[in-house]
Write an enzyme that holds these catalytic residues in place. Structure first.
Site, PDB file in Angstrom:
ATOM      1  N   GLU A  11      -2.904   5.720  -8.990  1.00 36.63           N
ATOM      2  CA  GLU A  11      -1.674   4.934  -9.127  1.00 36.63           C
ATOM      3  C   GLU A  11      -0.745   5.535 -10.178  1.00 36.63           C
ATOM      4  O   GLU A  11       0.476   5.467 -10.033  1.00 36.63           O
ATOM      5  CB  GLU A  11      -2.011   3.478  -9.465  1.00 36.63           C
ATOM      6  CG  GLU A  11      -2.675   2.747  -8.304  1.00 36.63           C
ATOM      7  CD  GLU A  11      -2.678   1.251  -8.505  1.00 36.63           C
ATOM      8  OE1 GLU A  11      -3.774   0.668  -8.512  1.00 36.63           O
ATOM      9  OE2 GLU A  11      -1.595   0.663  -8.651  1.00 36.63           O
ATOM     10  N   CYS A  38      -2.486  -6.983  -8.808  1.00 35.20           N
ATOM     11  CA  CYS A  38      -3.807  -6.396  -8.947  1.00 35.20           C
ATOM     12  C   CYS A  38      -4.297  -6.244 -10.393  1.00 35.20           C
ATOM     13  O   CYS A  38      -4.647  -7.217 -11.026  1.00 35.20           O
ATOM     14  CB  CYS A  38      -3.871  -5.077  -8.197  1.00 35.20           C
ATOM     15  SG  CYS A  38      -5.550  -4.654  -7.762  1.00 35.20           S
TER      16      CYS A  38
HETATM   17  N1  ING Z   1      -7.245  -1.978  -8.374  1.00 47.59           N
HETATM   18  C1  ING Z   1      -8.262  -2.266  -9.281  1.00 47.59           C
HETATM   19  C2  ING Z   1      -8.039  -3.570 -10.047  1.00 47.59           C
HETATM   20  O1  ING Z   1      -7.585  -3.602 -11.176  1.00 47.59           O
HETATM   21  C3  ING Z   1      -9.753  -1.553 -11.027  1.00 47.59           C
HETATM   22  C4  ING Z   1      -8.571  -1.130 -10.196  1.00 47.59           C
HETATM   23  C5  ING Z   1     -10.902  -2.030 -10.432  1.00 47.59           C
HETATM   24  C6  ING Z   1      -9.654  -1.476 -12.375  1.00 47.59           C
HETATM   25  C7  ING Z   1     -11.996  -2.453 -11.230  1.00 47.59           C
HETATM   26  C8  ING Z   1     -10.744  -1.867 -13.181  1.00 47.59           C
HETATM   27  C9  ING Z   1     -11.902  -2.357 -12.606  1.00 47.59           C
HETATM   28  O2  ING Z   1      -8.407  -4.572  -9.459  1.00 47.59           O
HETATM   29  C10 ING Z   1      -5.896  -1.941  -8.510  1.00 47.59           C
HETATM   30  N2  ING Z   1      -5.198  -1.604  -7.412  1.00 47.59           N
HETATM   31  O3  ING Z   1      -5.337  -2.190  -9.568  1.00 47.59           O
END
Ligand code: ING
Length: 323
Positions: free
Chosen positions: A143, A174
């Site tokens: 990202e 998110c």
């Molecule tokens: N996805 C995940 C989120 O924050 C992530 C990335 C997953 C970060 C698990 C930390 C732990 O839910 C997005 N798209 O931000």
């Protein structure tokens, strides 16, 4: 007469790389039809709802990823969503990859009323993952490569929705849900209803150490429930779920009330509609008692929160020499 609105999380199952936007939009229109039959007045779709979660794929030249972005909203591909909103009298939240006229790229969400007016736009501030290819990772999470940090802050708008003359609505995307500062900025604008979409891998893709699988969903729900409780608001949190090109995203979309209770939860990892009646008046209890910000907050003690980015080392204790 209570200020009540019937909302839905319109969870989407996987969208494969080869799946055209028209198929994803058709699936979303079907969910809006189902929402209409259930008397739903506002539908929340996931983050990046029109395409596969493309930040898992590395492109040396980021222009090779431009086809994942929307240069207009609405567009020919997304027009059926706006038409369904008008036909059914339903507002909706949509997450998508935005390419501005100036060529800037954001992970964006919009709130649209049944007339097709874009009431609010938000661009994701907390971009997780990394900007360069990381050979240690099983799956990339780029990202920071494909999107700029959002430049719209965390706005809240009071606008008519459903049968109500005004609802205070804000959005997160998110990873934002994991940062209490984001929720509090919305709370300090008297938000009543937070709309958020997510695409979250069900397994820890970083080589940062073991994390038990069940904790992925636990952390997501914990973050949203805490955000709602501590800011006395509702949230509709909608997943894109299932296995996209071999990468598993968890579902577990939820609707949460101002007490932090989960009042609806998806049980599949496919297209699924969950609904809840939200009596916005129950935000008042938290806002006028335990989280009456104007009575209880002490900003003079919170300086580090905006003065620092990362953590510093603490002072070290030493036994005082006898005076
Ligand atoms: N996805 C995940 C989120 O924050 C992530 C990335 C997953 C970060 C698990 C930390 C732990 O839910 C997005 N798209 O931000």
């Amino acid at each position: 007469m209570s200020r009540s609105i019937t909302v839905a999380a319109a969870q989407l199952g996987p969208i494969q790389m080869t799946e055209p936007r028209s198929v994803a939009v058709e699936r979303m229109v079907r969910l809006m039809e189902r929402a209409h039959r259930r008397g739903v007045e506002l539908v929340v779709f996931p983050e990046l709802a029109l395409t596969t979660f493309f930040p898992r794929h590395y492109h040396k030249d980021i222009a090779e990823a431009d086809h994942w972005f929307e240069t207009a909203m609405p567009s020919n591909e997304t027009a059926p969503l706006f038409a369904a909103a008008r036909k059914y009298g339903i507002g909706f939240h949509l997450g998508y990859a935005e390419m501005t006229e100036g060529g800037r790229r954001f992970n964006t969400a919009i709130l649209v009323n049944p007339d097709g007016d874009i009431l609010l736009k938000y661009r994701k501030v907390h971009l997780p993952g990394h900007a360069e290819y990381d050979p240690r990772r099983k799956v990339q999470h780029l990202e920071k490569r494909y999107f700029e940090v959002g430049n719209l802050g965390f706005p809240v708008i009071r606008a008519p929705m459903a049968s109500l003359p005004g609802i205070n609505m804000g959005m997160l995307i998110c990873n934002d849900r994991r940062w209490p500062e984001a929720w509090r900025v919305l709370g300090l604008q008297s938000v009543e209803l937070v709309l958020l979409g997510y695409n979250t891998p069900s397994l820890n893709m970083e080589a940062g150490g073991f994390e038990a699988h069940h904790l992925r969903v636990f952390h997501s729900h914990l973050s949203i429930q805490a955000g709602c409780y501590q800011n006395a608001c509702f949230a509709v949190a909608t997943a894109k779920a299932g296995t996209e090109d071999g990468c598993e995203l968890f579902g577990h979309s939820i609707i949460v009330n101002p007490q932090g209770e989960i009042i609806a939860m998806a049980t599949s990892w496919d297209d699924e509609l969950i609904t809840a009646d939200c009596n916005l008046d129950i935000c008042r209890l938290g806002r006028t008692t335990i989280f009456a910000f104007e009575r209880h907050r002490r900003p003079e003690a919170y300086g580090r929160i905006t003065a620092q980015v990362g953590a510093v080392q603490p002072a070290v204790w030493a036994k005082r020499a006898a005076e």
